[in-house]
Design a protein around this motif. Structure first.
Motif, PDB file in Angstrom:
ATOM      1  N   ASP A 167       0.826  -1.208   0.000  1.00 18.15           N
ATOM      2  CA  ASP A 167       0.000   0.000   0.000  1.00 18.15           C
ATOM      3  C   ASP A 167       0.860   1.259   0.000  1.00 18.15           C
ATOM      4  O   ASP A 167       0.590   2.220   0.728  1.00 18.15           O
ATOM      5  CB  ASP A 167      -0.937  -0.012   1.213  1.00 18.15           C
ATOM      6  N   VAL A 168       1.895   1.236  -0.829  1.00 21.08           N
ATOM      7  CA  VAL A 168       2.874   2.323  -0.838  1.00 21.08           C
ATOM      8  C   VAL A 168       2.556   3.388  -1.875  1.00 21.08           C
ATOM      9  O   VAL A 168       2.646   4.590  -1.605  1.00 21.08           O
ATOM     10  CB  VAL A 168       4.290   1.761  -1.080  1.00 21.08           C
ATOM     11  N   PHE A 169       2.171   2.981  -3.071  1.00 19.61           N
ATOM     12  CA  PHE A 169       2.063   3.944  -4.164  1.00 19.61           C
ATOM     13  C   PHE A 169       0.968   4.980  -3.926  1.00 19.61           C
ATOM     14  O   PHE A 169       1.075   6.118  -4.395  1.00 19.61           O
ATOM     15  CB  PHE A 169       1.823   3.204  -5.484  1.00 19.61           C
ATOM     16  N   ALA A 170      -0.080   4.626  -3.186  1.00 22.44           N
ATOM     17  CA  ALA A 170      -1.133   5.591  -2.896  1.00 22.44           C
ATOM     18  C   ALA A 170      -0.624   6.747  -2.036  1.00 22.44           C
ATOM     19  O   ALA A 170      -1.218   7.826  -2.016  1.00 22.44           O
ATOM     20  CB  ALA A 170      -2.304   4.900  -2.200  1.00 22.44           C
ATOM     21  N   GLU A 171       0.475   6.513  -1.303  1.00 25.97           N
ATOM     22  CA  GLU A 171       1.021   7.531  -0.412  1.00 25.97           C
ATOM     23  C   GLU A 171       2.049   8.430  -1.099  1.00 25.97           C
ATOM     24  O   GLU A 171       2.508   9.401  -0.506  1.00 25.97           O
ATOM     25  CB  GLU A 171       1.683   6.858   0.804  1.00 25.97           C
ATOM     26  N   LEU A 172       2.420   8.094  -2.332  1.00 22.36           N
ATOM     27  CA  LEU A 172       3.471   8.829  -3.029  1.00 22.36           C
ATOM     28  C   LEU A 172       2.883   9.683  -4.146  1.00 22.36           C
ATOM     29  O   LEU A 172       1.903   9.294  -4.788  1.00 22.36           O
ATOM     30  CB  LEU A 172       4.495   7.855  -3.620  1.00 22.36           C
ATOM     31  N   ASP A 173       3.500  10.825  -4.399  1.00 20.36           N
ATOM     32  CA  ASP A 173       3.079  11.619  -5.549  1.00 20.36           C
ATOM     33  C   ASP A 173       3.579  10.955  -6.827  1.00 20.36           C
ATOM     34  O   ASP A 173       4.356   9.996  -6.793  1.00 20.36           O
ATOM     35  CB  ASP A 173       3.589  13.060  -5.440  1.00 20.36           C
ATOM     36  N   SER A 174       3.133  11.446  -7.978  1.00 15.31           N
ATOM     37  CA  SER A 174       3.413  10.776  -9.252  1.00 15.31           C
ATOM     38  C   SER A 174       4.907  10.693  -9.536  1.00 15.31           C
ATOM     39  O   SER A 174       5.393   9.677 -10.064  1.00 15.31           O
ATOM     40  CB  SER A 174       2.700  11.501 -10.394  1.00 15.31           C
ATOM     41  N   SER A 175       5.656  11.727  -9.184  1.00 14.86           N
ATOM     42  CA  SER A 175       7.098  11.708  -9.454  1.00 14.86           C
ATOM     43  C   SER A 175       7.803  10.641  -8.640  1.00 14.86           C
ATOM     44  O   SER A 175       8.635   9.888  -9.155  1.00 14.86           O
ATOM     45  CB  SER A 175       7.700  13.089  -9.154  1.00 14.86           C
ATOM     46  N   ARG A 176       7.460  10.548  -7.336  1.00 18.13           N
ATOM     47  CA  ARG A 176       8.088   9.534  -6.496  1.00 18.13           C
ATOM     48  C   ARG A 176       7.661   8.131  -6.917  1.00 18.13           C
ATOM     49  O   ARG A 176       8.431   7.180  -6.821  1.00 18.13           O
ATOM     50  CB  ARG A 176       7.764   9.779  -5.023  1.00 18.13           C
ATOM     51  N   ARG A 177       6.410   7.990  -7.373  1.00 21.32           N
ATOM     52  CA  ARG A 177       5.968   6.686  -7.879  1.00 21.32           C
ATOM     53  C   ARG A 177       6.842   6.231  -9.042  1.00 21.32           C
ATOM     54  O   ARG A 177       7.284   5.086  -9.094  1.00 21.32           O
ATOM     55  CB  ARG A 177       4.513   6.769  -8.355  1.00 21.32           C
ATOM     56  N   GLU A 178       7.053   7.137  -9.986  1.00 17.90           N
ATOM     57  CA  GLU A 178       7.836   6.786 -11.165  1.00 17.90           C
ATOM     58  C   GLU A 178       9.276   6.456 -10.792  1.00 17.90           C
ATOM     59  O   GLU A 178       9.864   5.505 -11.315  1.00 17.90           O
ATOM     60  CB  GLU A 178       7.787   7.931 -12.167  1.00 17.90           C
ATOM     61  N   ARG A 179       9.834   7.224  -9.891  1.00 18.34           N
ATOM     62  CA  ARG A 179      11.217   6.970  -9.467  1.00 18.34           C
ATOM     63  C   ARG A 179      11.337   5.618  -8.773  1.00 18.34           C
ATOM     64  O   ARG A 179      12.282   4.873  -9.006  1.00 18.34           O
ATOM     65  CB  ARG A 179      11.689   8.093  -8.530  1.00 18.34           C
ATOM     66  N   LEU A 180      10.379   5.315  -7.908  1.00 20.67           N
ATOM     67  CA  LEU A 180      10.405   4.030  -7.215  1.00 20.67           C
ATOM     68  C   LEU A 180      10.229   2.886  -8.205  1.00 20.67           C
ATOM     69  O   LEU A 180      10.925   1.863  -8.118  1.00 20.67           O
ATOM     70  CB  LEU A 180       9.307   3.985  -6.150  1.00 20.67           C
ATOM     71  N   ALA A 181       9.304   3.032  -9.152  1.00 18.80           N
ATOM     72  CA  ALA A 181       9.066   1.975 -10.138  1.00 18.80           C
ATOM     73  C   ALA A 181      10.325   1.681 -10.946  1.00 18.80           C
ATOM     74  O   ALA A 181      10.669   0.514 -11.175  1.00 18.80           O
ATOM     75  CB  ALA A 181       7.922   2.375 -11.062  1.00 18.80           C
ATOM     76  N   ARG A 182      11.024   2.709 -11.361  1.00 20.50           N
ATOM     77  CA  ARG A 182      12.273   2.488 -12.117  1.00 20.50           C
ATOM     78  C   ARG A 182      13.306   1.779 -11.249  1.00 20.50           C
ATOM     79  O   ARG A 182      14.044   0.927 -11.724  1.00 20.50           O
ATOM     80  CB  ARG A 182      12.822   3.826 -12.611  1.00 20.50           C
ATOM     81  N   ARG A 183      13.308   2.131  -9.973  1.00 21.87           N
ATOM     82  CA  ARG A 183      14.322   1.577  -9.065  1.00 21.87           C
ATOM     83  C   ARG A 183      14.126   0.082  -8.831  1.00 21.87           C
ATOM     84  O   ARG A 183      15.091  -0.652  -8.655  1.00 21.87           O
ATOM     85  CB  ARG A 183      14.246   2.328  -7.730  1.00 21.87           C
ATOM     86  N   VAL A 184      12.877  -0.405  -8.812  1.00 19.91           N
ATOM     87  CA  VAL A 184      12.616  -1.794  -8.408  1.00 19.91           C
ATOM     88  C   VAL A 184      12.207  -2.697  -9.560  1.00 19.91           C
ATOM     89  O   VAL A 184      12.036  -3.904  -9.361  1.00 19.91           O
ATOM     90  CB  VAL A 184      11.523  -1.849  -7.315  1.00 19.91           C
ATOM     91  N   SER A 185      12.056  -2.152 -10.737  1.00 14.81           N
ATOM     92  CA  SER A 185      11.495  -2.934 -11.841  1.00 14.81           C
ATOM     93  C   SER A 185      12.337  -4.148 -12.213  1.00 14.81           C
ATOM     94  O   SER A 185      11.820  -5.120 -12.763  1.00 14.81           O
ATOM     95  CB  SER A 185      11.302  -2.044 -13.078  1.00 14.81           C
ATOM     96  N   GLY A 186      13.633  -4.130 -11.915  1.00 15.56           N
ATOM     97  CA  GLY A 186      14.500  -5.245 -12.280  1.00 15.56           C
ATOM     98  C   GLY A 186      14.653  -6.311 -11.212  1.00 15.56           C
ATOM     99  O   GLY A 186      15.402  -7.277 -11.396  1.00 15.56           O
ATOM    100  N   ALA A 187      13.928  -6.178 -10.081  1.00 19.47           N
ATOM    101  CA  ALA A 187      14.048  -7.155  -8.997  1.00 19.47           C
ATOM    102  C   ALA A 187      13.500  -8.511  -9.433  1.00 19.47           C
ATOM    103  O   ALA A 187      12.598  -8.601 -10.273  1.00 19.47           O
ATOM    104  CB  ALA A 187      13.307  -6.662  -7.756  1.00 19.47           C
ATOM    105  N   GLU A 188      14.027  -9.588  -8.836  1.00 12.34           N
ATOM    106  CA  GLU A 188      13.584 -10.927  -9.219  1.00 12.34           C
ATOM    107  C   GLU A 188      12.116 -11.147  -8.903  1.00 12.34           C
ATOM    108  O   GLU A 188      11.379 -11.747  -9.699  1.00 12.34           O
ATOM    109  CB  GLU A 188      14.421 -11.999  -8.517  1.00 12.34           C
ATOM    110  N   GLN A 189      11.663 -10.695  -7.738  1.00  8.23           N
ATOM    111  CA  GLN A 189      10.246 -10.808  -7.398  1.00  8.23           C
ATOM    112  C   GLN A 189       9.822  -9.585  -6.600  1.00  8.23           C
ATOM    113  O   GLN A 189      10.459  -9.232  -5.601  1.00  8.23           O
ATOM    114  CB  GLN A 189       9.959 -12.075  -6.595  1.00  8.23           C
ATOM    115  N   VAL A 190       8.757  -8.936  -7.071  1.00  7.02           N
ATOM    116  CA  VAL A 190       8.190  -7.768  -6.400  1.00  7.02           C
ATOM    117  C   VAL A 190       6.708  -8.042  -6.164  1.00  7.02           C
ATOM    118  O   VAL A 190       5.974  -8.378  -7.102  1.00  7.02           O
ATOM    119  CB  VAL A 190       8.344  -6.490  -7.236  1.00  7.02           C
TER     120      VAL A 190
END
Length: 401
Positions: A331-354
């Motif tokens: 329940d993290v993305f609802a607490e973040l603004d659009s810019s932080r959402r995008e930054r977080l998504a780029r940061r974790v997109s390559g993880a083995e399992q999310v």
């Protein structure tokens, strides 16, 4: 590392649940109160033997049930493992690995490693020191499970020494102390000082090493997910050696001697108050942001970014140790603004399992494409073709509690 299957019996709101998972991104979608967080909480329990939401096991058992069972099928280095934990509030929990019982539940620690970021993590920045001590100790155990025993030993000695201080302090203030001419035998306290210093030095040395390793990773992660405002800093403030004000040694045996000296210096105050004033249980991790402490000075957005940076740095550190952990965003993305959402998504997109929980699918950034599971009224069903909930192994195949 990834989880391929999760099975629950009488855990939280679930009488039973069977969920199949795959590597990559899986989003658990559904309105609030439908049981999304209960699923990731169960995985977190397998990894840490604790909940990120409550301090005791009682609330984890479904109302009316006597126990709960959590089973997780884990794939690590292409090898499969089944971990089962039976939660018995008020009694000893039990655990099994590949259907074989283990002597103590903590033997399963290390089988699954997770890094979970949740709304409760805001307390890491804004909350009491106990929140940050727990963060450090849980990460220590994730890196090296033997620290679960170290922490248990320290807590046991601390409890015994605290009880002795309380009784000794009461005796000093009472008639027995006056009738003895103002003397009280503290030889037993000397023995417990030695035990506490030995156990405390192990824990303190590990924490200091961990903070040193985390520092640069937190700064990098904060820079990647925030909108500026750094740099960050981590400063471990210890009650050990506080009377001298000098830096603590890194070596364990030297720390033990420093702690013994601190205990001796604090004895009069401890006896007066009847509490243990020296040791890792009194320490704090001070989070710096720019020239000020984050607590009390950081904005709400900065606090969110800092808490997220702590978890991402933990993920990076565990991955560097070998064996990439499962990353859980509750329940993290609802607490973040659009810019932080995008930054977080780029940061974790390559993880083995999310694993992601969200009330609204639109809150999950498009970069995190993958399986979507609908969680509604205790039922988990696939949305689209990415998830295969119906393929979850039945309870008969994963062992009985």
């Amino acid at each position: 590392m990834h989880v391929r299957h999760l099975s629950l019996t009488d855990f939280r709101s679930y009488a039973s649940a069977e969920v199949a998972l795959e590597p990559g991104v899986t989003a658990l979608l559904g309105r609030n109160g439908q049981g999304k967080t209960n699923l990731v909480e169960a995985l977190g329990y397998v990894a840490t033997l604790g909940s990120h939401r409550v301090a005791s096991d009682g609330p984890l058992v479904r109302v009316g049930a006597e126990r709960a069972v959590v089973r997780a099928g884990i794939v690590r280095d292409e090898r499969s493992m089944l971990v089962e934990i039976e939660i018995n509030p008020g009694r000893a929990n039990r655990a099994r690995i590949n259907r074989g019982p283990v002597p103590r539940p903590r033997e399963v620690l290390g089988a699954l490693r997770t890094v979970l970021f949740a709304p409760e993590d805001l307390a890491l920045v804004k909350g009491d020191p106990g929140e940050r001590r727990r963060f450090l100790d849980e990460l220590l155990v994730s890196r090296a499970p033997r620290y679960a025993a170290v922490r248990a030993d320290y807590d046991r000695v601390l409890k015994q020494r605290s009880a002795l201080l309380k009784s000794a302090g009461a005796a000093r203030r009472g008639a027995r102390y006056a009738s003895a001419g103002g003397q009280y035998d503290v030889s037993t306290l000397d023995v417990w000082d030695a035990h506490l210093a030995r156990a405390g030095a192990d824990l303190l040395a590990a924490r200091l090493s961990l903070v040193a390793a985390l520092g640069p990773r937190v700064e990098q992660a904060y820079d990647e997910v925030s909108l500026g405002g750094g740099p960050t800093s981590l400063d471990y403030r210890s009650s050990v050696g506080a009377e001298t004000g000098g830096p603590l040694p890194a070596e364990r045996t030297e720390l033990e001697q420093v702690m013994l000296a601190s205990l001796a210096a604090a004895r009069s105050s401890e006896l007066e108050r009847g509490v243990c004033l020296v040791g890792p249980h009194r320490d704090d991790l001070v989070l710096g942001l720019g020239a000020t402490p984050a607590k009390g000075y950081a904005s709400h957005g900065e606090s969110w970014s800092y808490a997220l940076a702590l978890r991402l740095a933990s993920y990076d550190l565990l991955r560097a140790d070998g064996g990439e952990p499962v990353l859980v965003l509750d329940d993290v993305f609802a607490e973040l603004d659009s810019s932080r959402r995008e930054r977080l998504a780029r940061r974790v997109s390559g993880a083995e399992q999310v694993l992601i929980t969200a009330a609204v699918e639109a809150d999950v950034p498009g970069e995190l494409a993958g399986a979507r599971l609908l969680v509604q009224a205790g039922e988990v069903t696939p949305v689209g073709s990415g998830a295969r909930v119906g393929d979850a192994a039945p309870a008969s195949e994963v062992g009985s509690p």
